[in-house]
Design an enzyme around this catalytic site. Structure first.
Site, PDB file in Angstrom:
ATOM      1  N   LYS A   1      55.661  75.064  30.265  1.00  0.00           N
ATOM      2  CA  LYS A   1      55.271  73.709  30.673  1.00  0.00           C
ATOM      3  C   LYS A   1      55.309  73.652  32.197  1.00  0.00           C
ATOM      4  CE  LYS A   1      56.664  68.890  30.201  1.00  0.00           C
ATOM      5  NZ  LYS A   1      57.568  67.969  29.490  1.00  0.00           N
TER       6      LYS A   1
ATOM      7  N   LYS B   1      51.272  73.997  28.291  1.00  0.00           N
ATOM      8  CA  LYS B   1      50.992  72.629  28.704  1.00  0.00           C
ATOM      9  C   LYS B   1      50.971  72.510  30.216  1.00  0.00           C
ATOM     10  CE  LYS B   1      53.067  68.142  28.497  1.00  0.00           C
ATOM     11  NZ  LYS B   1      54.289  67.445  28.246  1.00  0.00           N
TER      12      LYS B   1
HETATM   13  C1  PBG Z   1      58.429  65.053  28.517  1.00  0.00           C
HETATM   14  C2  PBG Z   1      56.972  65.089  28.269  1.00  0.00           C
HETATM   15  C3  PBG Z   1      55.951  64.845  29.190  1.00  0.00           C
HETATM   16  C4  PBG Z   1      54.756  64.974  28.495  1.00  0.00           C
HETATM   17  C5  PBG Z   1      55.069  65.261  27.182  1.00  0.00           C
HETATM   18  N1  PBG Z   1      56.457  65.359  27.071  1.00  0.00           N
HETATM   19  C6  PBG Z   1      55.946  64.402  30.576  1.00  0.00           C
HETATM   20  C7  PBG Z   1      56.712  65.012  31.630  1.00  0.00           C
HETATM   21  O1  PBG Z   1      57.154  66.163  31.602  1.00  0.00           O
HETATM   22  O2  PBG Z   1      56.866  64.275  32.598  1.00  0.00           O
HETATM   23  C8  PBG Z   1      53.389  64.801  29.095  1.00  0.00           C
HETATM   24  C9  PBG Z   1      52.289  64.583  28.152  1.00  0.00           C
HETATM   25  C10 PBG Z   1      51.046  64.108  28.759  1.00  0.00           C
HETATM   26  O3  PBG Z   1      50.878  63.999  29.986  1.00  0.00           O
HETATM   27  O4  PBG Z   1      50.146  63.814  27.967  1.00  0.00           O
HETATM   28  N2  PBG Z   1      59.123  64.457  27.472  1.00  0.00           N
END
Ligand code: PBG
Length: 331
Positions: free
Chosen positions: A196, A249
Site C-alpha cells: 500500500k 493499492k
Molecule cells: C485505511 C484505508 C485507506 C483507504 C482504504 N483503507 C486510506 C488511507 O490509507 O488513508 C483508501 C481507499 C481509497 O482511497 O479509496 N484504512
C-alpha cells in the site's frame, strides 16, 4: 514472426466477433468488491461530494446497498466504518458494538450469500487519524499489533467472512492470524493490503471516511511510490506470515507492481482502484472531457490485464450494469 504484408495485425481486429474471440483479458462481475461507508446515523444516506454515486450511510441503507450489489451478481462488499466518537486507541474498531461489527452482523443476516470483508485499520477510529497507537509523534508498531489482533477477532465474531488489514504495520498479518486462530477463527481468510503506497489518490476517501491524519502524514508506514522491488518484499513477507490474498493499492499508478507481484506469487492478487482514481473519471466526465462508461471499462480492464484476480472498486455496481448491457448488445 512474419512481417507485413504477410502479417496484417488488422485481420484479427476487423469485427466485434473476432475481437472478442482473441481478447486476452476478461472482466466479469465476479471480479468486483464493492466498498461501503457505514455510519451510526439513523436512516441517512449522504452523497460524498468528491465521489459522486458513493455515500456515507446508516446501517439500514448499507444493507439495502449490499442487497442491490448482491442482486447485480457482485460477490463481496468491503466495509469501512465511521464511528460516532473517536479516541486515542480507536475503541470503536474493536468494540463488539462498533459500527462495522454492527453493520457486518446485519448484512450477513439479511443478504444471502454475500461475502462481507471488513477493512481492518485504526485510522477511521483514532482521534489523531493515524493507523495505530501514537507515541512520541510516531505510530508504535508493536503496540499497534495487539490492537489489530483484537479488531480482527471482533470483526470475525460479528460475522466477517474475510478481514483486510490496511495499516502497513510490520508483522500485522502474523499477529492477526494468531489472534484469529486462538479464537477458533482458523478458517477466516486474511486479505492483506500488502503493498500500500502513500498516495494522494486517497484524498476523496479521507473525506468519505473522515480519516485524515491530524498531524504529519503516513509516509513512515505506507510505501514510497519510487519503489517497486520493495513491494515484492512486502508481498512475500505477508504471504510468509499467512496472507491468503495480497492486495496492491492504488491500482492505476501501480499496474507494474500488480504485474510483478502476479508473476512471483501463486496466491490471489487483489487491486484497489482507489477513490482518487474514481473521482478523476467522474470529474472529467462531468466536465464533458471524456466518456465515463468507456473510461471506466478501460481502466478496469487495464487492472485485469496487469494481473489482478479481483478489483476493489467504487465502480462495481455501475460496471456490473455496463457488463450486462455489453453482453446483451448484438454482434
Ligand atoms: C485505511 C484505508 C485507506 C483507504 C482504504 N483503507 C486510506 C488511507 O490509507 O488513508 C483508501 C481507499 C481509497 O482511497 O479509496 N484504512
Amino acid at each position: 514472426m512474419a512481417v507485413y504484408p504477410v502479417r496484417r495485425g488488422r485481420r484479427i481486429r476487423s469485427t466485434k466477433r473476432i475481437r472478442t474471440l482473441v481478447a486476452e483479458a476478461h472482466l466479469s462481475v465476479d471480479d468486483f468488491i464493492y466498498p461501503l461507508f457505514v455510519t451510526r446515523a439513523k436512516h441517512m444516506q449522504k452523497e460524498i461530494q468528491s465521489m459522486p454515486g458513493c455515500y456515507q450511510e446508516s446501517i439500514d441503507y448499507a444493507v439495502a446497498d449490499a442487497q442491490e450489489a448482491s442482486e447485480l451478481g457482485i460477490p463481496a462488499v468491503i466495509l469501512f466504518g465511521i464511528p460516532e466518537t473517536k479516541d486515542a486507541t480507536g475503541t470503536d474498531a474493536y468494540s463488539e458494538t462498533g459500527v462495522v461489527q454492527e453493520a457486518a452482523r446485519q448484512i450477513k443476516n439479511k443478504v444471502k450469500d454475500l461475502l462481507v470483508i471488513t477493512d481492518l485499520c485504526m485510522c477511521e477510529y483514532t482521534s489523531h487519524g493515524h493507523c495505530g497507537i501514537v507515541e512520541g509523534g510516531d505510530v508504535n508498531n508493536d503496540k499497534t499489533l495487539e490492537y489489530l489482533s483484537r479488531i480482527a477477532v471482533a470483526q470475525a465474531k460479528a460475522g466477517a467472512d474475510i478481514v483486510a488489514p490496511s495499516g502497513m504495520m510490520d508483522g500485522m498479518v502474523q499477529a492477526i492470524r494468531k489472534g484469529l486462530d486462538n479464537n477458533g477463527f482458523y478458517n477466516t481468510p486474511i486479505m492483506s493490503y500488502a503493498a500500500k503506497y502513500a498516495s494522494s489518490f486517497y484524498g476523496p476517501f479521507r473525506d468519505a471516511a473522515e480519516s485524515s491524519p491530524q498531524f504529519g502524514d503516513r509516509r513512515a508506514y505506507q510505501m514510497d511510490y519510487r519503489n517497486a522491488r520493495e513491494a515484492v518484499n512486502e508481498v512475500l513477507t505477508d504471504i510468509e506470515e499467512g496472507a491468503d490474498i495480497v492486495m496492491i493499492k492504488p491500482a492505476l499508478s501501480y499496474l507494474d507492481v500488480i504485474y510483478r507481484v502476479k508473476n512471483i506469487t501463486n496466491v490471489p492478487v487483489a487491486a484497489y482502484n482507489v477513490s482518487g482514481e474514481y473521482s478523476i473519471i467522474k470529474a472529467a466526465a462531468r466536465l464533458g472531457w471524456l466518456d465515463e462508461q468507456s473510461a471506466m471499462m478501460e481502466v478496469l480492464y487495464s487492472i485485469k490485464r496487469a494481473g489482478a484476480d479481483m478489483i476493489l472498486t467504487y465502480f462495481a455496481k455501475q460496471a456490473a450494469k455496463e457488463l450486462r448491457k455489453l453482453a446483451d448488445d448484438k454482434f
